[in-house]
Scaffold this active site. Structure first.
Site, PDB file in Angstrom:
ATOM      1  N   ASP A  32       0.852  -1.185   0.000  1.00  0.00           N
ATOM      2  CA  ASP A  32       0.000   0.000   0.000  1.00  0.00           C
ATOM      3  C   ASP A  32       0.894   1.243   0.000  1.00  0.00           C
ATOM      4  O   ASP A  32       1.890   1.305   0.719  1.00  0.00           O
ATOM      5  CB  ASP A  32      -0.912   0.004   1.237  1.00  0.00           C
ATOM      6  CG  ASP A  32      -2.042   1.020   1.117  1.00  0.00           C
ATOM      7  OD1 ASP A  32      -3.206   0.594   1.051  1.00  0.00           O
ATOM      8  OD2 ASP A  32      -1.758   2.243   1.087  1.00  0.00           O
ATOM      9  N   ILE A  33       0.506   2.234  -0.805  1.00  0.00           N
ATOM     10  CA  ILE A  33       1.337   3.438  -0.945  1.00  0.00           C
ATOM     11  C   ILE A  33       1.317   4.302   0.322  1.00  0.00           C
ATOM     12  O   ILE A  33       2.260   5.057   0.584  1.00  0.00           O
ATOM     13  CB  ILE A  33       0.900   4.253  -2.192  1.00  0.00           C
ATOM     14  CG1 ILE A  33       2.040   5.131  -2.690  1.00  0.00           C
ATOM     15  CG2 ILE A  33      -0.338   5.074  -1.931  1.00  0.00           C
ATOM     16  CD1 ILE A  33       1.839   5.624  -4.112  1.00  0.00           C
ATOM     17  N   ASN A  88     -13.115  -2.902   2.376  1.00  0.00           N
ATOM     18  CA  ASN A  88     -14.167  -1.887   2.326  1.00  0.00           C
ATOM     19  C   ASN A  88     -14.962  -1.976   1.023  1.00  0.00           C
ATOM     20  O   ASN A  88     -14.377  -2.138  -0.049  1.00  0.00           O
ATOM     21  CB  ASN A  88     -13.539  -0.491   2.424  1.00  0.00           C
ATOM     22  CG  ASN A  88     -12.763  -0.290   3.719  1.00  0.00           C
ATOM     23  OD1 ASN A  88     -13.181  -0.774   4.774  1.00  0.00           O
ATOM     24  ND2 ASN A  88     -11.641   0.404   3.648  1.00  0.00           N
ATOM     25  N   GLN A  95     -14.429   2.976   1.244  1.00  0.00           N
ATOM     26  CA  GLN A  95     -13.745   2.555   0.015  1.00  0.00           C
ATOM     27  C   GLN A  95     -13.404   3.776  -0.831  1.00  0.00           C
ATOM     28  O   GLN A  95     -14.249   4.649  -1.057  1.00  0.00           O
ATOM     29  CB  GLN A  95     -14.635   1.598  -0.784  1.00  0.00           C
ATOM     30  CG  GLN A  95     -13.941   1.014  -2.018  1.00  0.00           C
ATOM     31  CD  GLN A  95     -14.818  -0.009  -2.754  1.00  0.00           C
ATOM     32  OE1 GLN A  95     -16.023  -0.113  -2.481  1.00  0.00           O
ATOM     33  NE2 GLN A  95     -14.226  -0.732  -3.677  1.00  0.00           N
ATOM     34  N   HIS A 101     -10.402  -4.987  -3.095  1.00  0.00           N
ATOM     35  CA  HIS A 101      -9.084  -5.172  -2.484  1.00  0.00           C
ATOM     36  C   HIS A 101      -9.224  -5.516  -1.014  1.00  0.00           C
ATOM     37  O   HIS A 101     -10.125  -5.037  -0.330  1.00  0.00           O
ATOM     38  CB  HIS A 101      -8.193  -3.940  -2.662  1.00  0.00           C
ATOM     39  CG  HIS A 101      -8.820  -2.660  -2.198  1.00  0.00           C
ATOM     40  ND1 HIS A 101      -9.762  -1.989  -2.944  1.00  0.00           N
ATOM     41  CD2 HIS A 101      -8.659  -1.947  -1.061  1.00  0.00           C
ATOM     42  CE1 HIS A 101     -10.144  -0.906  -2.288  1.00  0.00           C
ATOM     43  NE2 HIS A 101      -9.498  -0.858  -1.139  1.00  0.00           N
ATOM     44  N   PHE A 102      -8.308  -6.345  -0.565  1.00  0.00           N
ATOM     45  CA  PHE A 102      -8.193  -6.709   0.849  1.00  0.00           C
ATOM     46  C   PHE A 102      -6.923  -6.045   1.379  1.00  0.00           C
ATOM     47  O   PHE A 102      -5.872  -6.164   0.765  1.00  0.00           O
ATOM     48  CB  PHE A 102      -8.066  -8.229   1.026  1.00  0.00           C
ATOM     49  CG  PHE A 102      -9.341  -8.970   0.735  1.00  0.00           C
ATOM     50  CD1 PHE A 102      -9.756  -9.191  -0.567  1.00  0.00           C
ATOM     51  CD2 PHE A 102     -10.117  -9.459   1.776  1.00  0.00           C
ATOM     52  CE1 PHE A 102     -10.940  -9.868  -0.834  1.00  0.00           C
ATOM     53  CE2 PHE A 102     -11.306 -10.138   1.517  1.00  0.00           C
ATOM     54  CZ  PHE A 102     -11.718 -10.342   0.215  1.00  0.00           C
TER      55      PHE A 102
HETATM   56  P1  5GP Z   1      -9.730   1.776   0.420  1.00  0.00           P
HETATM   57  O1  5GP Z   1      -9.809   3.074   1.183  1.00  0.00           O
HETATM   58  O2  5GP Z   1     -10.417   1.877  -0.920  1.00  0.00           O
HETATM   59  O3  5GP Z   1     -10.157   0.579   1.201  1.00  0.00           O
HETATM   60  O4  5GP Z   1      -8.189   1.549   0.173  1.00  0.00           O
HETATM   61  C1  5GP Z   1      -7.490   2.000  -0.938  1.00  0.00           C
HETATM   62  C2  5GP Z   1      -6.032   1.845  -0.615  1.00  0.00           C
HETATM   63  O5  5GP Z   1      -5.300   1.987  -1.819  1.00  0.00           O
HETATM   64  C3  5GP Z   1      -5.506   2.927   0.355  1.00  0.00           C
HETATM   65  O6  5GP Z   1      -4.955   2.297   1.517  1.00  0.00           O
HETATM   66  C4  5GP Z   1      -4.445   3.662  -0.461  1.00  0.00           C
HETATM   67  O7  5GP Z   1      -3.323   4.035   0.299  1.00  0.00           O
HETATM   68  C5  5GP Z   1      -4.085   2.663  -1.541  1.00  0.00           C
HETATM   69  N1  5GP Z   1      -3.665   3.269  -2.787  1.00  0.00           N
HETATM   70  C6  5GP Z   1      -4.318   4.266  -3.443  1.00  0.00           C
HETATM   71  N2  5GP Z   1      -3.633   4.585  -4.565  1.00  0.00           N
HETATM   72  C7  5GP Z   1      -2.548   3.765  -4.610  1.00  0.00           C
HETATM   73  C8  5GP Z   1      -1.473   3.620  -5.541  1.00  0.00           C
HETATM   74  O8  5GP Z   1      -1.373   4.307  -6.553  1.00  0.00           O
HETATM   75  N3  5GP Z   1      -0.539   2.675  -5.267  1.00  0.00           N
HETATM   76  C9  5GP Z   1      -0.619   1.894  -4.136  1.00  0.00           C
HETATM   77  N4  5GP Z   1       0.364   1.003  -3.959  1.00  0.00           N
HETATM   78  N5  5GP Z   1      -1.616   2.005  -3.250  1.00  0.00           N
HETATM   79  C10 5GP Z   1      -2.583   2.930  -3.476  1.00  0.00           C
END
Ligand code: 5GP
Length: 139
Positions: A32-33, A88, A95, A101-102
């Site tokens: 995760d970034i 999420n 989300q 994604h997990f």
């Molecule tokens: P959500 O909030 O949808 O459950 O999680 C999305 C996740 O994707 C977040 O934890 C965010 O840091 C990660 N994310 C968003 N954009 C990128 C990206 O470009 N690269 C990576 N490696 N992770 C990302």
């Protein structure tokens, strides 16, 4: 659904760089970034479904098979012994990327993140009806 590729499809295809930890025919996993803790990884199906309930049985089972293996890898690599899995669905659920994604989030002694809620009491009168209602919608 729009015809645009999701951010994560662009990552799978290498259009956007990522730090990959696992890949097979159906599943991709990467760091995760913006990690909640050291070793926070995302596990995604290659199928571009926005929500878990829309995933094909094949993708769902492949993600299910990969998850424990990746969890083990994260624990062995980081030395963590505890972790949370977060998944999420929908913006109200937090989300932000609409491709299933997990999150695997290792937890350390000094970790401060939390996913708590104020528990309600199950209403025993409604529970049986509710359980039957949900049950009747599982195909
Ligand atoms: P959500 O909030 O949808 O459950 O999680 C999305 C996740 O994707 C977040 O934890 C965010 O840091 C990660 N994310 C968003 N954009 C990128 C990206 O470009 N690269 C990576 N490696 N992770 C990302």
């Amino acid at each position: 659904m729009s015809g645009e590729k999701s951010l994560f499809t662009r990552i799978i295809e290498g259009e956007i760089p990522s730090f990959k930890v696992f890949e097979n025919e159906h599943v991709y996993s990467f760091l995760d970034i913006n990690p909640a803790t050291l070793g926070h990884v995302l596990v995604i199906p290659k199928e571009p479904a926005p929500y878990l309930h829309e995933l094909s049985v094949e993708s769902a089972s492949e993600v299910g098979k990969a998850l424990p293996r990746i969890c083990k890898g994260v624990l062995e690599a980081t030395g963590a012994t505890s972790y949370n899995i977060i998944q999420n669905n929908g913006s109200e659920a937090g989300q932000t990327v609409f491709h299933v994604h997990f999150h695997i989030i290792p937890r350390y002694q000094d970790s401060t993140h939390n996913f708590t809620w104020k528990p309600l009491k199950l209403n025993k009168n409604d529970a049986s009806l509710l359980a039957k209602e949900i049950s009747g919608h599982i195909y």
